[in-house]
Design a protein around this motif. Structure first.
Motif, mmCIF file in Angstrom:
data_model
loop_
_atom_site.group_PDB
_atom_site.id
_atom_site.type_symbol
_atom_site.label_atom_id
_atom_site.label_comp_id
_atom_site.label_asym_id
_atom_site.label_seq_id
_atom_site.Cartn_x
_atom_site.Cartn_y
_atom_site.Cartn_z
ATOM 1 N N ALA A 279 10.296 2.066 8.308
ATOM 2 C CA ALA A 279 9.745 1.195 7.271
ATOM 3 C C ALA A 279 9.889 1.790 5.878
ATOM 4 O O ALA A 279 9.687 1.090 4.877
ATOM 5 C CB ALA A 279 8.269 0.908 7.561
ATOM 6 N N GLY A 280 10.215 3.083 5.798
ATOM 7 C CA GLY A 280 10.359 3.718 4.494
ATOM 8 C C GLY A 280 9.040 3.994 3.809
ATOM 9 O O GLY A 280 8.966 4.028 2.585
ATOM 10 N N HIS A 281 7.977 4.199 4.595
ATOM 11 C CA HIS A 281 6.668 4.489 4.028
ATOM 12 C C HIS A 281 6.534 5.978 3.721
ATOM 13 O O HIS A 281 7.045 6.821 4.467
ATOM 14 C CB HIS A 281 5.553 4.080 4.996
ATOM 15 C CG HIS A 281 5.378 2.602 5.123
ATOM 16 N ND1 HIS A 281 4.979 1.981 6.289
ATOM 17 C CD2 HIS A 281 5.543 1.606 4.223
ATOM 18 C CE1 HIS A 281 4.902 0.679 6.102
ATOM 19 N NE2 HIS A 281 5.247 0.429 4.863
ATOM 20 N N ALA A 282 5.828 6.289 2.651
ATOM 21 C CA ALA A 282 5.616 7.692 2.295
ATOM 22 C C ALA A 282 4.544 8.336 3.169
ATOM 23 O O ALA A 282 4.535 9.552 3.340
ATOM 24 C CB ALA A 282 5.216 7.800 0.820
ATOM 25 N N SER A 283 3.640 7.520 3.726
ATOM 26 C CA SER A 283 2.536 8.058 4.507
ATOM 27 C C SER A 283 2.368 7.246 5.787
ATOM 28 O O SER A 283 2.506 6.022 5.773
ATOM 29 C CB SER A 283 1.239 8.008 3.691
ATOM 30 O OG SER A 283 0.103 8.236 4.510
ATOM 31 N N PRO A 284 2.032 7.911 6.902
ATOM 32 C CA PRO A 284 1.775 7.162 8.140
ATOM 33 C C PRO A 284 0.547 6.270 8.033
ATOM 34 O O PRO A 284 0.418 5.296 8.770
ATOM 35 C CB PRO A 284 1.575 8.271 9.184
ATOM 36 C CG PRO A 284 1.211 9.496 8.407
ATOM 37 C CD PRO A 284 1.939 9.365 7.108
ATOM 38 N N ARG A 285 -0.367 6.587 7.119
ATOM 39 C CA ARG A 285 -1.548 5.741 6.922
ATOM 40 C C ARG A 285 -1.134 4.352 6.451
ATOM 41 O O ARG A 285 -1.749 3.357 6.827
ATOM 42 C CB ARG A 285 -2.494 6.384 5.916
ATOM 43 C CG ARG A 285 -3.153 7.667 6.401
ATOM 44 C CD ARG A 285 -4.086 8.236 5.368
ATOM 45 N NE ARG A 285 -5.141 7.283 5.027
ATOM 46 C CZ ARG A 285 -6.026 7.497 4.057
ATOM 47 N NH1 ARG A 285 -5.985 8.605 3.324
ATOM 48 N NH2 ARG A 285 -6.963 6.595 3.814
ATOM 49 N N THR A 286 -0.098 4.279 5.636
ATOM 50 C CA THR A 286 0.402 2.973 5.191
ATOM 51 C C THR A 286 0.970 2.200 6.364
ATOM 52 O O THR A 286 0.731 0.999 6.509
ATOM 53 C CB THR A 286 1.481 3.160 4.112
ATOM 54 O OG1 THR A 286 0.959 3.949 3.047
ATOM 55 C CG2 THR A 286 1.931 1.813 3.556
ATOM 56 N N THR A 287 1.719 2.881 7.227
ATOM 57 C CA THR A 287 2.297 2.216 8.397
ATOM 58 C C THR A 287 1.203 1.680 9.312
ATOM 59 O O THR A 287 1.331 0.587 9.880
ATOM 60 C CB THR A 287 3.187 3.198 9.176
ATOM 61 O OG1 THR A 287 4.098 3.824 8.261
ATOM 62 C CG2 THR A 287 3.986 2.488 10.250
ATOM 63 N N GLN A 288 0.117 2.420 9.464
ATOM 64 C CA GLN A 288 -0.975 1.991 10.335
ATOM 65 C C GLN A 288 -1.628 0.702 9.852
ATOM 66 O O GLN A 288 -2.182 -0.049 10.652
ATOM 67 C CB GLN A 288 -2.023 3.100 10.434
ATOM 68 C CG GLN A 288 -1.566 4.283 11.277
ATOM 69 C CD GLN A 288 -2.594 5.398 11.297
ATOM 70 O OE1 GLN A 288 -3.122 5.792 10.260
ATOM 71 N NE2 GLN A 288 -2.883 5.910 12.487
ATOM 72 N N LEU A 289 -1.553 0.437 8.553
ATOM 73 C CA LEU A 289 -2.140 -0.795 8.025
ATOM 74 C C LEU A 289 -1.429 -2.035 8.561
ATOM 75 O O LEU A 289 -1.988 -3.127 8.553
ATOM 76 C CB LEU A 289 -2.093 -0.791 6.491
ATOM 77 C CG LEU A 289 -2.903 0.292 5.777
ATOM 78 C CD1 LEU A 289 -2.690 0.190 4.269
ATOM 79 C CD2 LEU A 289 -4.377 0.185 6.110
ATOM 80 N N TYR A 290 -0.178 -1.862 9.006
ATOM 81 C CA TYR A 290 0.604 -2.989 9.517
ATOM 82 C C TYR A 290 0.477 -3.152 11.035
ATOM 83 O O TYR A 290 1.033 -4.093 11.598
ATOM 84 C CB TYR A 290 2.081 -2.803 9.166
ATOM 85 C CG TYR A 290 2.382 -2.916 7.701
ATOM 86 C CD1 TYR A 290 2.806 -4.128 7.154
ATOM 87 C CD2 TYR A 290 2.261 -1.827 6.849
ATOM 88 C CE1 TYR A 290 3.088 -4.243 5.806
ATOM 89 C CE2 TYR A 290 2.535 -1.934 5.497
ATOM 90 C CZ TYR A 290 2.949 -3.138 4.982
ATOM 91 O OH TYR A 290 3.222 -3.247 3.640
ATOM 92 N N ASP A 291 -0.195 -2.221 11.686
ATOM 93 C CA ASP A 291 -0.309 -2.248 13.149
ATOM 94 C C ASP A 291 -1.370 -3.259 13.564
ATOM 95 O O ASP A 291 -2.550 -3.108 13.258
ATOM 96 C CB ASP A 291 -0.674 -0.848 13.644
ATOM 97 C CG ASP A 291 -0.709 -0.763 15.164
ATOM 98 O OD1 ASP A 291 -0.386 -1.766 15.819
ATOM 99 O OD2 ASP A 291 -1.051 0.321 15.680
#
Length: 307
Positions: A279-291
């Protein structure tokens, strides 16, 4: 130009335009910042301020307080950030003695779960299968949906693709996406997405126009493509139209396809760190917001409450 800037003199007017033209590269950020700053300066002028030097933290605090009654905390914080950034600029330019927004605190805002809705696997398949691919426009729309769904691309990066951004290497087709801040993010296409992209490029006859836009607009209601790129707002309208055609009731937009792709990847056993990279996110916390895997669990669990 806001009245308070006009009354502050020629130097302040020049610094005002320089702030937007020289310090902000994203046109979306520029538009949002200008809207916030104009709103703030208009608020102050309506309450007796006659010049930029008249601005105080009380003005900023009252403006933030008023915004908090009608806007979400995230919006208030974003607008305060715009005013604070402008205040830093004109302070450094010696237009005002200090930044009145510097000591003002915004509302508390902690995000643990994103609000972007996502499709289930069945609904995502239903959306794709409902697209009529008997025309080049249908092939374009399916390929664009695929880029956001399989490549987890933002709509701005997806519509910004050029034909030359499709490159075959390591026995796969790779996409070169231009993300926010001018960052280049490269990602491989799945076999399904590769097939959709190549079928669209061949039908559109644009394989040799490597500098041209990949996803192109149409002329009115015609089924022919123009040399001009498809705009993000047109892509959103297309997604909403295709969602209705598929008989889906959810308020699905372009970002929902990104959330759907991330959720399906994680649900299939993919690692969070890999989803972050894709996804090209800088932080895994950002990715978790989409889960959105937890949504199905919550719905199932509440059924345990039986009267």
């Amino acid at each position: 130009m806001p009245t308070l800037v006009l009354t502050a003199g020629v130097e302040a007017q020049a610094r005002y335009w320089e702030f937007f033209g020289a310090t902000i590269r994203s046109r979306h950020t520029r538009r949002a910042y200008r809207r916030a700053i104009e709103d703030f300066l208009g608020f102050c002028a309506d309450r007796g301020a006659e010049n930029l030097v008249d601005l105080t933290p009380l003005h900023v605090g009252a403006w933030v307080e008023g915004l908090g009654r009608t806007h979400e905390p995230a919006t208030v914080k974003a607008r305060l950030a715009a005013v604070r950034s402008y205040g830093d600029w004109i302070t450094a330019s010696h237009i005002i003695p200090y930044n009145p927004a510097a000591p003002v605190r915004g509302p508390r805002h902690v995000v643990r779960r994103g609000n972007t809705p996502a499709l289930s696997r069945e609904d995502a398949r239903r959306l794709v299968q409902a697209i009529d691919v008997s025309s080049v426009v249908g092939l374009r729309d399916r390929a664009l949906v695929g880029v956001m769904l399989y490549a987890l691309a933002r709509v701005g990066a997806a519509v910004g693709l050029r034909v030359g951004d499709l490159e075959r290497r390591e026995r796969a087709l790779w996409l070169r996406l231009r993300e926010k801040g001018g960052r280049i993010h490269e990602t491989p296409a799945s076999r399904a997405l590769e097939g959709w992209l190549l079928e669209y490029v061949e039908a559109a006859g644009i394989a040799e126009d490597r500098a041209g836009p990949l996803f192109r607009s149409t002329t009115g209601r015609s089924r022919s493509l123009t040399p001009r790129p498809l705009l993000a707002r047109n892509a959103y309208d297309m997604i909403r139209r295709r969602t209705r055609d598929a008989g889906l009731d959810a308020e699905i937009g372009c970002h929902s396809l990104r959330a759907t792709g991330i959720t399906l990847f994680l649900d299939a056993g993919g690692a969070l760190e890999t989803a972050q990279a894709l996804a090209g996110h800088a932080s895994p916390r950002t990715t978790q917001l989409y889960d959105r895997r937890g949504d199905a669990i919550a719905v199932a669990e509440v059924e345990r409450i039986v009267l």
